[in-house]
Design a protein around this motif. Structure first.
Motif, PDB file in Angstrom:
ATOM      1  N   ASN A  94     -22.950  -6.937 -29.340  1.00  0.00           N
ATOM      2  CA  ASN A  94     -21.851  -7.616 -30.027  1.00  0.00           C
ATOM      3  C   ASN A  94     -22.339  -8.879 -30.736  1.00  0.00           C
ATOM      4  N   GLU A  95     -23.135  -9.689 -30.043  1.00  0.00           N
ATOM      5  CA  GLU A  95     -23.622 -10.929 -30.644  1.00  0.00           C
ATOM      6  C   GLU A  95     -24.557 -10.644 -31.817  1.00  0.00           C
ATOM      7  N   MET A  96     -25.471  -9.701 -31.644  1.00  0.00           N
ATOM      8  CA  MET A  96     -26.414  -9.380 -32.720  1.00  0.00           C
ATOM      9  C   MET A  96     -25.680  -8.814 -33.935  1.00  0.00           C
ATOM     10  N   LYS A  97     -24.701  -7.969 -33.712  1.00  0.00           N
ATOM     11  CA  LYS A  97     -23.967  -7.399 -34.841  1.00  0.00           C
ATOM     12  C   LYS A  97     -23.178  -8.468 -35.591  1.00  0.00           C
ATOM     13  N   MET A  98     -22.635  -9.435 -34.855  1.00  0.00           N
ATOM     14  CA  MET A  98     -21.930 -10.536 -35.522  1.00  0.00           C
ATOM     15  C   MET A  98     -22.883 -11.344 -36.390  1.00  0.00           C
ATOM     16  N   VAL A  99     -24.017 -11.727 -35.833  1.00  0.00           N
ATOM     17  CA  VAL A  99     -24.977 -12.551 -36.567  1.00  0.00           C
ATOM     18  C   VAL A  99     -25.577 -11.766 -37.726  1.00  0.00           C
ATOM     19  N   LEU A 100     -26.032 -10.548 -37.473  1.00  0.00           N
ATOM     20  CA  LEU A 100     -26.726  -9.780 -38.500  1.00  0.00           C
ATOM     21  C   LEU A 100     -25.806  -9.302 -39.617  1.00  0.00           C
ATOM     22  N   SER A 101     -24.531  -9.082 -39.311  1.00  0.00           N
ATOM     23  CA  SER A 101     -23.603  -8.665 -40.366  1.00  0.00           C
ATOM     24  C   SER A 101     -23.365  -9.794 -41.367  1.00  0.00           C
ATOM     25  N   GLU A 102     -23.571 -11.032 -40.935  1.00  0.00           N
ATOM     26  CA  GLU A 102     -23.407 -12.198 -41.805  1.00  0.00           C
ATOM     27  C   GLU A 102     -24.725 -12.625 -42.464  1.00  0.00           C
ATOM     28  N   LEU A 103     -25.855 -12.166 -41.942  1.00  0.00           N
ATOM     29  CA  LEU A 103     -27.170 -12.559 -42.429  1.00  0.00           C
ATOM     30  C   LEU A 103     -27.592 -11.637 -43.564  1.00  0.00           C
ATOM     31  N   SER A 104     -27.893 -12.228 -44.689  1.00  0.00           N
ATOM     32  CA  SER A 104     -28.308 -11.442 -45.846  1.00  0.00           C
ATOM     33  C   SER A 104     -29.776 -11.702 -46.141  1.00  0.00           C
ATOM     34  N   ILE A 105     -30.593 -10.685 -45.934  1.00  0.00           N
ATOM     35  CA  ILE A 105     -32.010 -10.765 -46.265  1.00  0.00           C
ATOM     36  C   ILE A 105     -32.283  -9.669 -47.284  1.00  0.00           C
ATOM     37  N   ALA A 106     -32.653 -10.083 -48.481  1.00  0.00           N
ATOM     38  CA  ALA A 106     -33.027  -9.116 -49.511  1.00  0.00           C
ATOM     39  C   ALA A 106     -34.529  -8.886 -49.440  1.00  0.00           C
TER      40      ALA A 106
END
Length: 148
Positions: A94-106
């Protein structure tokens, strides 16, 4: 860093209990998500794998690691030795999905931009001794970012 953790927990609770009614979602033409749906069913992560390790000096007690993988099934773990907080299973997912869904790495982002964005997303200090990140996108492209 504890403030960040409390904010994450609060956000998880809000998402788990649902912030909007089913009627509002239908009115907007979106598919309704059940109020009791776990965050791991709601959040979308733009990465197939994400493995982060940040060290602040020598010794295991000065490290932060976060791993997310959805190759066969979604799994995550967080080893936050800086704050003595380890999370696994649904809590880590849950925590990783919250953080990673907001993190944009191109794929085209500079190393320094990626490092800065990741440290900010995980609320980590920029005065690290070692930074190692491996990101894999769903198309199979992988990048490794190192910093000292």
């Amino acid at each position: 860093m504890n403030l960040f953790r409390m904010a994450v927990i609060a956000l998880v609770m809000i998402l788990m209990t649902g912030c909007r009614s089913i009627a509002e979602e239908h009115a907007e033409g979106k598919e309704a998500v059940p109020d009791n749906a776990p965050v791991s069913d709601v959040e979308s992560v733009p990465y197939a794998a994400f493995a982060l390790e940040v060290n602040y000096g020598r010794g295991k007690h000065n490290s932060f690691t976060a791993v997310y993988d959805k190759q066969e099934r979604e799994e995550a773990s967080i080893k936050d030795h800086l704050n003595g907080a380890d999370r696994e299973g649904e809590e880590a997912l849950n925590e990783m999905k919250m953080v990673l869904s907001e993190l944009s790495i191109a794929k085209s982002d500079s190393k320094q931009d990626v490092i800065s964005n990741v440290l900010e997303a995980f609320n980590l200090d920029e005065r690290y001794d070692l930074f190692h990140l491996r990101v894999k996108w769903p198309d199979g492209t992988s990048r490794i970012y190192h910093g000292k």
